[in-house]
Design a protein around this motif. Structure first.
Motif, PDB file in Angstrom:
ATOM      1  N   LEU A 152     -67.851  27.852 -32.559  1.00  0.00           N
ATOM      2  CA  LEU A 152     -67.618  29.139 -31.906  1.00  0.00           C
ATOM      3  C   LEU A 152     -66.150  29.289 -31.502  1.00  0.00           C
ATOM      4  CD1 LEU A 152     -70.792  29.372 -29.609  1.00  0.00           C
ATOM      5  CD2 LEU A 152     -70.335  30.701 -31.683  1.00  0.00           C
ATOM      6  N   LEU A 153     -65.565  28.218 -30.992  1.00  0.00           N
ATOM      7  CA  LEU A 153     -64.159  28.266 -30.596  1.00  0.00           C
ATOM      8  C   LEU A 153     -63.246  28.396 -31.814  1.00  0.00           C
ATOM      9  CD1 LEU A 153     -64.055  25.610 -27.727  1.00  0.00           C
ATOM     10  CD2 LEU A 153     -64.018  28.103 -27.532  1.00  0.00           C
ATOM     11  N   THR A 154     -63.619  27.746 -32.906  1.00  0.00           N
ATOM     12  CA  THR A 154     -62.831  27.880 -34.135  1.00  0.00           C
ATOM     13  C   THR A 154     -62.859  29.319 -34.636  1.00  0.00           C
ATOM     14  OG1 THR A 154     -63.300  25.590 -34.774  1.00  0.00           O
ATOM     15  CG2 THR A 154     -62.592  27.097 -36.522  1.00  0.00           C
ATOM     16  N   GLN A 155     -64.028  29.943 -34.589  1.00  0.00           N
ATOM     17  CA  GLN A 155     -64.134  31.348 -34.985  1.00  0.00           C
ATOM     18  C   GLN A 155     -63.323  32.238 -34.051  1.00  0.00           C
ATOM     19  OE1 GLN A 155     -65.464  32.574 -37.703  1.00  0.00           O
ATOM     20  NE2 GLN A 155     -64.984  34.686 -37.161  1.00  0.00           N
ATOM     21  N   THR A 156     -63.247  31.870 -32.778  1.00  0.00           N
ATOM     22  CA  THR A 156     -62.451  32.637 -31.823  1.00  0.00           C
ATOM     23  C   THR A 156     -60.965  32.546 -32.158  1.00  0.00           C
ATOM     24  OG1 THR A 156     -64.089  32.249 -30.083  1.00  0.00           O
ATOM     25  CG2 THR A 156     -61.894  32.929 -29.384  1.00  0.00           C
ATOM     26  N   ILE A 157     -60.516  31.379 -32.600  1.00  0.00           N
ATOM     27  CA  ILE A 157     -59.119  31.226 -33.012  1.00  0.00           C
ATOM     28  C   ILE A 157     -58.822  32.122 -34.209  1.00  0.00           C
ATOM     29  CG2 ILE A 157     -57.409  29.614 -33.939  1.00  0.00           C
ATOM     30  CD1 ILE A 157     -58.839  27.403 -32.362  1.00  0.00           C
ATOM     31  N   ILE A 158     -59.730  32.127 -35.175  1.00  0.00           N
ATOM     32  CA  ILE A 158     -59.576  33.008 -36.339  1.00  0.00           C
ATOM     33  C   ILE A 158     -59.547  34.465 -35.889  1.00  0.00           C
ATOM     34  CG2 ILE A 158     -60.651  33.772 -38.492  1.00  0.00           C
ATOM     35  CD1 ILE A 158     -61.841  30.956 -38.733  1.00  0.00           C
ATOM     36  N   LEU A 159     -60.401  34.785 -34.925  1.00  0.00           N
ATOM     37  CA  LEU A 159     -60.455  36.148 -34.389  1.00  0.00           C
ATOM     38  C   LEU A 159     -59.106  36.545 -33.779  1.00  0.00           C
ATOM     39  CD1 LEU A 159     -63.441  37.423 -32.202  1.00  0.00           C
ATOM     40  CD2 LEU A 159     -61.147  38.356 -32.023  1.00  0.00           C
ATOM     41  N   PHE A 160     -58.505  35.617 -33.015  1.00  0.00           N
ATOM     42  CA  PHE A 160     -57.199  35.903 -32.413  1.00  0.00           C
ATOM     43  C   PHE A 160     -56.156  36.191 -33.490  1.00  0.00           C
ATOM     44  CE2 PHE A 160     -53.027  34.247 -31.064  1.00  0.00           C
ATOM     45  CZ  PHE A 160     -52.756  35.146 -30.041  1.00  0.00           C
TER      46      PHE A 160
END
Length: 221
Positions: A152-160
């Motif tokens: 989930l945090l990795t996807q959040t980084i991609i989102l940023f």
């Protein structure tokens, strides 16, 4: 051609970058929270075994995952005013679009996490008389969330990183701030180099944090 190091100053950050940076962070947080919430709903629909829930959720997820984000941003920004009869603004349009788009990706993460929980625990909950909702809320989802935290945090980084795409509709994000500063001072190279460095610094730091967190989760398991 040499770089003009005087371009980099606190005055530049305060006037051009800070507001854009705050919007990028705000958009990331809102899209993550909204994406996880609606993604969880979609995941439960896909796993419900009921065609009237599973089929619409599957169509939505597969459609969103097949379209570039920048196209979704443009479509929503340009078409919604015709539907509602008035423009809704670039910032609000970006928030709604990101939540709708990221929900499809978080759905697949949540679905994989839920499916990773041993069936025996689900059967044990059913044996105790729990309903489907109670089983998911009390037994499955807490464990699934813990297992999925690194993803989930990795996807959040991609989102940023993807927040920079809101330039397409004129929203004032961090990249837009650097672009405007570069044009105003006649230093586009310095501006884009600084933007690249800051994006790299933030994303690399968060990636290292996720890596350490993943190791801790692995130890807990």
């Amino acid at each position: 051609m040499s770089l003009d190091w005087s371009f980099y100053s606190w005055d530049l950050i305060q006037k051009y970058i800070l507001n854009g940076f705050l919007f990028s962070i705000e958009l990331t947080v809102i899209a993550t929270i909204g994406g996880i919430f609606f993604g969880t709903v979609l995941a439960l629909m896909r796993l419900s075994g009921k065609p009237y829930l599973e089929i619409p959720a599957s169509i939505y997820v597969n459609t969103m995952r097949s379209i570039p984000l920048v196209m979704v941003i443009l479509w929503f920004f340009l078409l919604v005013p015709f539907i509602v009869g008035k423009p809704i603004g670039a910032e609000l349009s970006a928030k709604i679009t990101f939540i709708a788009f990221e929900a499809a990706f978080f759905c697949e993460i949540m679905r994989s996490g839920i499916q990773s929980i041993p069936k025996g625990q689900i059967y044990a909950g059913q044996a105790l008389g729990m309903t489907y909702s109670q089983n998911m809320y009390l037994v499955v989802l807490p464990q699934a969330f813990r297992n999925m935290i690194p993803v989930l945090l990795t996807q959040t980084i991609i989102l940023f990183q993807d927040t920079s795409l809101v330039y397409a509709i004129g929203a004032y994000d961090m990249l837009k701030g650097f672009e405007i500063a570069g044009k105003n001072f006649g230093r586009p190279i310095e501006a884009y180099l600084a933007a690249a460095f800051i994006y790299f610094l933030i994303c690399f730091s968060l990636s290292q944090l996720v890596r350490r967190l993943q190791q801790k989760v692995a130890i807990i398991r």
